[in-house]
Design a protein around this motif. Structure first.
Motif, PDB file in Angstrom:
ATOM      1  N   GLU A 106       1.019  -1.157  -0.064  1.00  0.00           N
ATOM      2  CA  GLU A 106       0.028  -0.095   0.079  1.00  0.00           C
ATOM      3  C   GLU A 106       1.124   1.354  -0.082  1.00  0.00           C
ATOM      4  OE1 GLU A 106      -2.013  -1.016   3.414  1.00  0.00           O
ATOM      5  OE2 GLU A 106      -0.854  -0.181   4.786  1.00  0.00           O
ATOM      6  N   THR A 107       0.250   2.347  -0.446  1.00  0.00           N
ATOM      7  CA  THR A 107       1.324   3.431  -0.594  1.00  0.00           C
ATOM      8  C   THR A 107       0.537   4.690  -0.090  1.00  0.00           C
ATOM      9  OG1 THR A 107       0.274   3.977  -2.771  1.00  0.00           O
ATOM     10  CG2 THR A 107       2.303   2.825  -2.561  1.00  0.00           C
ATOM     11  N   TYR A 108       1.368   5.815   0.327  1.00  0.00           N
ATOM     12  CA  TYR A 108       0.972   6.816   1.183  1.00  0.00           C
ATOM     13  C   TYR A 108       1.892   8.061   0.733  1.00  0.00           C
ATOM     14  CZ  TYR A 108      -0.913   3.478   4.337  1.00  0.00           C
ATOM     15  OH  TYR A 108      -1.746   2.138   4.708  1.00  0.00           O
ATOM     16  N   GLU A 129       8.961  -1.052   5.398  1.00  0.00           N
ATOM     17  CA  GLU A 129       8.589   0.375   5.065  1.00  0.00           C
ATOM     18  C   GLU A 129       9.626   0.827   3.759  1.00  0.00           C
ATOM     19  OE1 GLU A 129       7.313   3.342   7.598  1.00  0.00           O
ATOM     20  OE2 GLU A 129       5.811   1.810   8.589  1.00  0.00           O
ATOM     21  N   SER A 176       6.968   9.987   0.556  1.00  0.00           N
ATOM     22  CA  SER A 176       6.381   8.879  -0.065  1.00  0.00           C
ATOM     23  C   SER A 176       6.513   7.648   0.783  1.00  0.00           C
ATOM     24  CB  SER A 176       6.790   8.844  -1.370  1.00  0.00           C
ATOM     25  OG  SER A 176       6.366   7.303  -2.038  1.00  0.00           O
ATOM     26  N   LEU A 178       5.833   3.473   1.213  1.00  0.00           N
ATOM     27  CA  LEU A 178       5.168   2.194   0.762  1.00  0.00           C
ATOM     28  C   LEU A 178       5.532   1.466   1.571  1.00  0.00           C
ATOM     29  CD1 LEU A 178       5.397   0.667  -2.778  1.00  0.00           C
ATOM     30  CD2 LEU A 178       6.275  -0.731  -0.711  1.00  0.00           C
ATOM     31  N   TYR A 180       4.975  -2.725   2.383  1.00  0.00           N
ATOM     32  CA  TYR A 180       4.978  -4.243   1.698  1.00  0.00           C
ATOM     33  C   TYR A 180       4.703  -5.178   2.779  1.00  0.00           C
ATOM     34  CZ  TYR A 180       6.628  -8.246  -0.377  1.00  0.00           C
ATOM     35  OH  TYR A 180       6.811  -9.630  -0.978  1.00  0.00           O
TER      36      TYR A 180
END
Length: 183
Positions: A106-108, A129, A176, A178, A180
């Motif tokens: 997911e990404t933020y 992360e 940014s 991510l 996993y």
């Protein structure tokens, strides 16, 4: 759908699929029964820390609490993303792309204003992360080890340990992120 209602539906749906009572869910997550009930009814907008407790307790990804379904192509427009905030609005999390069973991530987009801080709960075992700083300075603590990152710097770490993010500069930091979730 408004983020509070989306979270309410997902938290309740996941709890019911796992066949947990509210009492069992409270024991698994460390979030009180009454708070879980309020979240499931959409009466409160939970903090990022509370959502992480629920995700970890239910053994699901953070964004599974925020997702609304998916298509083969998704465009995330900044103005349409419902941010989540902590530390009196100094730490703001914009969930961009929710967890996907095929990609396992997911990404933020994270915005940390001067003085902003977030201490994160350890994530599920196997979680990693990946963070890149686009502006500002950020101190990231991973299991009591501190790393100072500036514009253009990146870090990767196992996220199943306590970790934290702090704006270490005078200007707003933008990152940014991510996450996993390994198999």
């Amino acid at each position: 759908m408004e983020v509070t209602n989306l979270i309410a539906a997902n938290v309740k749906g996941i709890r019911e699929r796992k066949k947990l009572t509210l009492d069992a869910a409270a024991a698994a997550t460390g979030v009180s029964r009454s708070m879980l009930a309020q979240i499931e009814k959409g009466e409160v907008n939970p903090t990022i820390s509370v959502l992480w407790k629920i995700a970890n307790g239910y053994k699901v990804s953070f964004t599974s609490l925020l997702e609304s379904g998916g298509d083969s192509v998704s465009v995330a427009r900044q103005g349409e993303i419902q941010p989540l905030s902590e530390d009196e609005g100094r730490y703001v999390n914009y969930p961009i792309f929710a967890f996907n069973e095929k990609t396992l991530f997911e990404t933020y987009r994270i915005v940390i204003r001067p003085g902003g801080f977030l201490a994160a709960q350890p994530h599920l075992n196997g979680s990693e992360e990946y963070i890149t700083v686009f502006c500002g300075k950020v101190e990231i603590t991973v299991a009591n080890e501190r790393y100072l990152l500036g514009k253009g710097d990146s870090i990767r770490f196992l996220a199943n340990v306590p970790h934290a993010y702090r704006n270490a500069g005078e200007e707003t930091a933008e990152l940014s992120m991510l996450i996993y979730y390994g198999k």
